[in-house]
Enzyme design. Structure first.
Site, short mmCIF file in Angstrom:
data_model
loop_
_atom_site.label_atom_id
_atom_site.label_comp_id
_atom_site.label_asym_id
_atom_site.label_seq_id
_atom_site.Cartn_x
_atom_site.Cartn_y
_atom_site.Cartn_z
N HIS A 1 0.81 -1.22 0.00
CA HIS A 1 0.00 0.00 0.00
C HIS A 1 0.84 1.27 0.00
O HIS A 1 0.29 2.37 0.04
CB HIS A 1 -0.97 0.00 1.18
CG HIS A 1 -1.96 -1.12 1.12
ND1 HIS A 1 -2.91 -1.21 0.13
CD2 HIS A 1 -2.10 -2.23 1.89
CE1 HIS A 1 -3.60 -2.32 0.31
NE2 HIS A 1 -3.13 -2.96 1.36
N ASN A 2 2.16 1.13 -0.05
CA ASN A 2 3.00 2.31 -0.16
C ASN A 2 2.83 2.87 -1.57
O ASN A 2 2.82 2.12 -2.55
CB ASN A 2 4.47 1.96 0.12
CG ASN A 2 5.32 3.19 0.29
OD1 ASN A 2 5.48 3.98 -0.63
ND2 ASN A 2 5.87 3.36 1.49
N ARG A 3 2.73 4.18 -1.69
CA ARG A 3 2.46 4.83 -2.98
C ARG A 3 3.73 5.13 -3.79
O ARG A 3 3.64 5.64 -4.91
CB ARG A 3 1.70 6.15 -2.76
CG ARG A 3 0.35 6.01 -2.10
CD ARG A 3 -0.69 5.31 -2.93
NE ARG A 3 -0.78 5.89 -4.26
CZ ARG A 3 -1.22 5.24 -5.34
NH1 ARG A 3 -1.60 4.00 -5.26
NH2 ARG A 3 -1.26 5.84 -6.51
#
Length: 173
Positions: A38-40
């Site tokens: 979920h890190n962008r």
């Protein structure tokens, strides 16, 4: 728990150095930068320089290099429980040799901080002894999933503007 960061992703003709604080648990377990699903970071880099999550890690690194982006963390080691920057024990923090990195890469004109902790750690441990008054220092919104207060579109635009100003090669379109 004492944790250690990764070696830098060095780029001979880098224009920008992106600095995180310390890899999170998912990244440490995977042995690569920004591995939390979920890190962008990788979706943003995919949009801006073609280094997206659909590519395998070496291809992402190659796309960053082609754009002129180097990647590292401010801290070499520290004690931290979990993955949150706020859990880093500053009294155990040991910085990486960012000054040496910048001396080896004189074309780097911009340091981009992936979040507040990276900037704070840089200013505390690195800036006082740094002989590069020409550097542009820019704090960007953290790409971490813990930074949910800022939306994906806002993060993307902030990173786009900073990378463009740094002179890196952005994707067309």
């Amino acid at each position: 728990m004492l944790i250690h960061s990764f070696p830098p992703l060095e780029v001979p003709d880098a224009r920008a150095l992106v600095l995180g604080s310390m890899p999170g648990a998912a990244s440490l377990a995977a042995g690569r930068y920004y591995a939390h699903p979920h890190n962008r970071f990788w979706p943003i880099m995919g949009e801006l320089v073609g280094a997206g999550p659909a590519l395998d890690f070496p291809q992402r690194v190659a796309a960053l290099a082609a754009a002129g982006i180097a990647l590292w963390d401010v801290l070499a080691q520290c004690e931290r429980e979990g993955s949150l920057d706020s859990a880093i024990r500053d009294d155990t923090a040991v910085p990486n040799d960012i000054a040496g990195f910048l001396a080896r890469h004189p074309r780097v004109g911009t340091v981009l901080f992936n979040g507040a902790k990276a900037e704070q750690s840089f200013r505390r441990f690195i800036a006082p002894g740094l002989a590069r008054p020409d550097l542009t220092l820019v704090r960007l919104p953290s790409t971490s999933p813990a930074n949910a207060s800022q939306g994906a579109a806002m993060k993307l635009e902030a990173w786009r503007q900073a990378l463009r100003a740094a002179g890196v090669r952005l994707r067309e379109g």
